[in-house]
Design a protein around this motif. Structure first.
Motif, PDB file in Angstrom:
ATOM      1  N   GLN A 141       0.707  -1.392  -0.055  1.00 55.51           N
ATOM      2  CA  GLN A 141      -0.059   0.106   0.206  1.00 55.51           C
ATOM      3  C   GLN A 141       0.978   1.270  -0.164  1.00 55.51           C
ATOM      4  OE1 GLN A 141      -2.450  -0.635   3.603  1.00 55.51           O
ATOM      5  NE2 GLN A 141      -3.727  -2.199   2.733  1.00 55.51           N
ATOM      6  N   LEU A 142       1.937   1.277   0.768  1.00 53.76           N
ATOM      7  CA  LEU A 142       2.644   2.604   1.052  1.00 53.76           C
ATOM      8  C   LEU A 142       3.632   2.604  -0.404  1.00 53.76           C
ATOM      9  CD1 LEU A 142       4.166   1.806   4.543  1.00 53.76           C
ATOM     10  CD2 LEU A 142       2.718   3.624   3.626  1.00 53.76           C
ATOM     11  N   SER A 143       3.999   1.654  -0.932  1.00 61.03           N
ATOM     12  CA  SER A 143       4.677   1.794  -2.204  1.00 61.03           C
ATOM     13  C   SER A 143       3.884   2.176  -3.359  1.00 61.03           C
ATOM     14  CB  SER A 143       5.270   0.390  -2.525  1.00 61.03           C
ATOM     15  OG  SER A 143       6.111  -0.150  -1.712  1.00 61.03           O
ATOM     16  N   GLU A 144       2.547   1.849  -3.411  1.00 59.47           N
ATOM     17  CA  GLU A 144       1.604   2.241  -4.446  1.00 59.47           C
ATOM     18  C   GLU A 144       1.231   3.657  -4.376  1.00 59.47           C
ATOM     19  OE1 GLU A 144      -1.817  -0.263  -3.911  1.00 59.47           O
ATOM     20  OE2 GLU A 144      -0.964  -1.892  -5.047  1.00 59.47           O
ATOM     21  N   VAL A 145       1.075   4.104  -3.172  1.00 57.70           N
ATOM     22  CA  VAL A 145       0.901   5.544  -2.817  1.00 57.70           C
ATOM     23  C   VAL A 145       1.973   6.354  -3.361  1.00 57.70           C
ATOM     24  CG1 VAL A 145       0.495   7.481  -1.078  1.00 57.70           C
ATOM     25  CG2 VAL A 145      -0.392   5.244  -0.908  1.00 57.70           C
ATOM     26  N   PHE A 146       3.383   5.980  -3.052  1.00 46.78           N
ATOM     27  CA  PHE A 146       4.389   6.671  -3.557  1.00 46.78           C
ATOM     28  C   PHE A 146       4.606   6.595  -4.950  1.00 46.78           C
ATOM     29  CE2 PHE A 146       9.327   6.104  -4.212  1.00 46.78           C
ATOM     30  CZ  PHE A 146       9.416   7.466  -3.960  1.00 46.78           C
ATOM     31  N   GLN A 147       4.313   5.599  -5.750  1.00 45.74           N
ATOM     32  CA  GLN A 147       4.356   5.516  -7.157  1.00 45.74           C
ATOM     33  C   GLN A 147       3.448   6.572  -7.776  1.00 45.74           C
ATOM     34  OE1 GLN A 147       6.728   4.146  -8.648  1.00 45.74           O
ATOM     35  NE2 GLN A 147       7.912   3.306  -7.017  1.00 45.74           N
ATOM     36  N   ARG A 148       2.307   6.510  -7.279  1.00 40.22           N
ATOM     37  CA  ARG A 148       1.142   7.516  -7.742  1.00 40.22           C
ATOM     38  C   ARG A 148       1.726   9.016  -7.532  1.00 40.22           C
ATOM     39  NH1 ARG A 148      -2.692   4.062  -5.404  1.00 40.22           N
ATOM     40  NH2 ARG A 148      -2.966   5.374  -3.530  1.00 40.22           N
ATOM     41  N   ALA A 149       2.155   9.289  -6.263  1.00 40.78           N
ATOM     42  CA  ALA A 149       2.836  10.650  -5.923  1.00 40.78           C
ATOM     43  C   ALA A 149       4.244  10.910  -7.109  1.00 40.78           C
ATOM     44  CB  ALA A 149       3.154  10.694  -4.620  1.00 40.78           C
ATOM     45  N   GLU A 150       4.925  10.009  -7.444  1.00 38.30           N
ATOM     46  CA  GLU A 150       5.878  10.168  -8.341  1.00 38.30           C
ATOM     47  C   GLU A 150       5.441  10.216  -9.668  1.00 38.30           C
ATOM     48  OE1 GLU A 150       9.127   7.541  -8.338  1.00 38.30           O
ATOM     49  OE2 GLU A 150      10.200   8.871  -6.925  1.00 38.30           O
ATOM     50  N   ASP A 151       4.342   9.469 -10.053  1.00 39.76           N
ATOM     51  CA  ASP A 151       3.762   9.553 -11.351  1.00 39.76           C
ATOM     52  C   ASP A 151       3.273  11.136 -11.649  1.00 39.76           C
ATOM     53  OD1 ASP A 151       4.689   7.191 -11.782  1.00 39.76           O
ATOM     54  OD2 ASP A 151       2.748   6.191 -11.553  1.00 39.76           O
TER      55      ASP A 151
END
Length: 681
Positions: free
Chosen positions: A671-681
């Motif tokens: 979950q934390l990684s997915e949030v981080f990836q969305r923010a980077e995108d």
């Protein structure tokens, strides 16, 4: 000139859990030594030490307060410390100013969590200790049982130096006048014999004399070995009193002025010189003829007096109009005024001798833990730091009024100056400022100060959890950065390997290149790129820790290689290596201690288990209470204050401190990684 010298000074910090009666005890000592005409009342907000409006409102100490009294020619500095777990750091900071820690215990409640924490702090500081059992006249109190609990918890070296009598209405001396009187438990003769036996064990000559003449040893013969026994923690005297009625207060005054150590008799303060590998201990002596050395253990930002630095003189004399350096500063400040403290009152003095606790006002550069000195010979001196608990309880904070951002920042920095357990951090990824303290009350008090003292109104919300990232295996990474834009381009190629360090290992960067594959001037650029990832995170956007990075090869171009090229190459090579090294997100796991009525234990245990926590043990307390010790992820404690009140009818309390970091469950990391990836995108 001072009307006393260093041999006449006694420095005592009264420490213990909230409700043990420390403030009332100091008040009673001031009355007994005729320093004040009558005792103030906590309920009326008239005590010397609880002078802050919030302290008067809550009827509890929230900060360290300093006063002094004179007893038979001895100048006794008295430090009253807060007893709430939320203000533990402030209490611990006072230990650096004294030779003696007086552990105050409520006879009706016994030994409580903060009492034990302060005992450990005093032990780590190698202070002389004494135990004061207060409220001995409480109805139904079992003083023999409390004494047994003290000796079981803190050691057999804890021995009564006087004994309660007549239901706590008075106290019988067992050291200076060991005559047979009826006492609540034990006997004067037995207590006297135990004390003498303990003292003579540290002095072979006195032991021989004692064996020859039996118990007939004068207090004067016992003074030096008594001090040695205190220094070695071979003896911790227990005395009894009631601050409310005055029982035992006169006896306590006698013990403080005749038996507690002066600055030369206590264990020397742990001063160090230098940094890192060159760090070494140095001896600081309470000699008034030597260079002046003092340590700032408390800072107050007063709206009327300016910045107030409160310090303990450890060596030399400090006089008005002299000049002092702060730490390694090259420019001194002039001591325009010197003050002695009496609660909130500042009393101007001309001189301070070793052992004195004084203050200077309106010195902007002074700061907590600073060493003040009058000669460059003492540059790079510092006092070994008190080990304070890590502030974990956090609130994200922002001003309610637009345009107050700088005002809020300045106010937060001033509060941070004062409190060793209050930290402010800015989370760039979340764009939030987080204030961290030791508990909800701690931060509530500071938020109120922001409003009342600094006139900044704020909004708060739960902050992000301070997760961390690390790797669990070795891996290698490589990146070639090549960019041509017409004219000079950019080129840098980096090969590196990563490996995990043990928890707390921090970060190591090693240059293992050979043969000039990467010129030396570009190695710091590679490290800069790596550190960017360490700060920003590679998995979920949290700082990375406990990693060793070794750069072992690479290439450069004599024209196109630039710092920016190797920053980028180092950054991307490191990210590639981390992705291969089985990275994990770590979460803070805290030790938690919950105190509540024993009937709620089942509900509390079940609730803790539902929060991914575990119970490590429990302890039965007095009055039908139980203390539960356990561990739980900090992320699971959101809203716990309200939940605890619900489960215990408002009677439960808890305290936390950092235990360790542990890997989060796989689903949480995803979950934390997915949030981080969305923010980077």
């Amino acid at each position: 000139m001072s009307d006393y010298n260093a041999e006449d000074v006694r420095n005592i910090a009264f420490v213990g859990h909230a409700g043990s009666g420390k403030t009332s005890l100091v008040e009673a000592l001031l009355v007994a030594t005729q320093s004040i005409p009558e005792a103030g009342r906590i309920a009326k907000g008239t005590t010397v030490c609880d002078h802050d409006p919030m302290e008067r409102e809550l009827q509890h100490s929230l900060d360290v307060a300093i006063t002094a009294c004179n007893a038979n020619g001895k100048h006794v500095n008295l430090i009253d410390t807060p007893g709430f777990p939320d203000f533990l750091g402030r209490g611990l900071s006072a230990l650096s100013a004294v030779e003696t820690a007086a552990i105050v215990i409520n006879a009706d409640s016994g030994i409580e969590p903060v009492t034990q924490r302060m005992w450990k702090g005093a032990d780590r500081r190698n202070l002389c200790r004494m135990i004061v059992i207060n409220k001995i006249d409480a109805p139904g109190v079992d003083l023999a049982a409390v004494t047994a609990q003290v000796r079981e918890t803190f050691g057999a070296e804890c021995l009564p130096i006087n004994l309660p009598a007549e239901g706590g209405k008075r106290v019988v001396d067992c050291f200076f006048k060991p005559v047979g009187e009826e006492t609540a438990f034990s006997s004067v003769e037995e207590a006297h014999s135990q004390i003498i036996d303990q003292v003579v064990e540290v002095d072979e000559e006195l032991m021989e004399l004692y064996l020859e003449q039996g118990q007939d040893l004068k207090p004067e013969q016992l003074h030096d070995p008594f001090e040695e026994a205190l220094r070695e923690a071979h003896l911790i005297p227990i005395c009894y009193c009631s601050a409310e009625t005055g029982a035992g207060i006169a006896e306590l005054v006698t013990i403080l002025e005749r038996l507690m150590p002066n600055p030369a008799e206590g264990n020397p303060p742990p001063f160090m010189k230098g940094e890192g590998a060159e760090l070494k201990p140095v001896h600081v002596s309470p000699d008034p003829s030597q260079h002046a050395i003092a340590h700032v253990f408390k800072v107050v930002n007063d709206p009327f007096r300016g910045k107030l630095g409160i310090f303990r003189i450890h060596q030399g004399r400090i006089v008005t109009n002299s000049q002092l350096f702060i730490g390694d500063a090259r420019k001194p400040f002039k001591v325009n005024h010197l003050f002695r403290l009496h609660g909130n009152e500042l009393i101007e003095v001309d001189e301070g001798v070793p052992g004195d606790i004084l203050a200077v006002a309106r010195v902007d550069d002074i700061h907590f833990d600073a060493v003040l000195h009058d000669s460059h010979d003492e540059d790079h001196f510092h006092l070994d730091s008190i080990e304070c608990p890590v502030p974990l309880f956090g609130l994200a904070i922002s001003p309610t009024k637009r345009g107050d951002e700088q005002k809020l920042t300045d106010a937060l920095h001033k509060l941070e100056d004062e409190d060793p357990c209050f930290h402010v951090e800015h989370n760039a990824a979340a764009n939030e400022t987080v204030m961290r303290g030791l508990g909800e009350l701690h931060l509530k008090v500071l938020i109120r100060r922001l409003s009342e003292q600094f006139h900044v109104e704020v909004e708060t919300r739960p902050p992000k959890i301070p997760y961390r990232e690390t790797i669990t295996s070795n891996a290698e990474g490589h990146h070639r950065h090549k960019k041509q834009t017409g004219g000079a381009g950019q080129f840098g190629e980096v090969y590196l390997r990563v490996e995990p360090l043990e928890q707390g290992g921090g970060f190591d960067f090693i240059d293992a290149t050979v043969g000039g594959s990467i010129p030396g001037q570009f190695i710091p650029s590679i490290e800069k790129g790596v550190r960017q990832v360490l700060e920003e995170g590679a998995v979920a956007g949290y700082p990375m820790q406990d990693i060793r990075v070794t750069v072992y090869d690479g290439k450069f171009h004599p024209v196109d290689s630039k710092d920016i090229a190797f920053v980028t190459a180092g950054r991307k090579a490191f990210i590639e290596a981390v992705e291969k090294a089985k990275p994990v997100v770590l979460e803070p796991v805290v030790k938690i201690r919950i105190v509540a009525q024993d009937s709620a234990m089942g509900d509390l245990a079940g609730d803790l288990s539902s929060r991914r926590g575990r119970i490590n043990g429990s302890e039965t307390k007095t009055l039908g209470r139980v203390a539960i010790d356990g561990e739980v992820p900090l992320a699971e404690l959101d809203g716990y204050e309200s939940r605890l009140k619900s489960l215990t009818g408002g009677e439960g309390t808890y305290g936390i401190e950092l235990s360790h970091y542990a890997a989060v469950p796989a689903n949480v990391q995803k979950q934390l990684s997915e949030v981080f990836q969305r923010a980077e995108d």
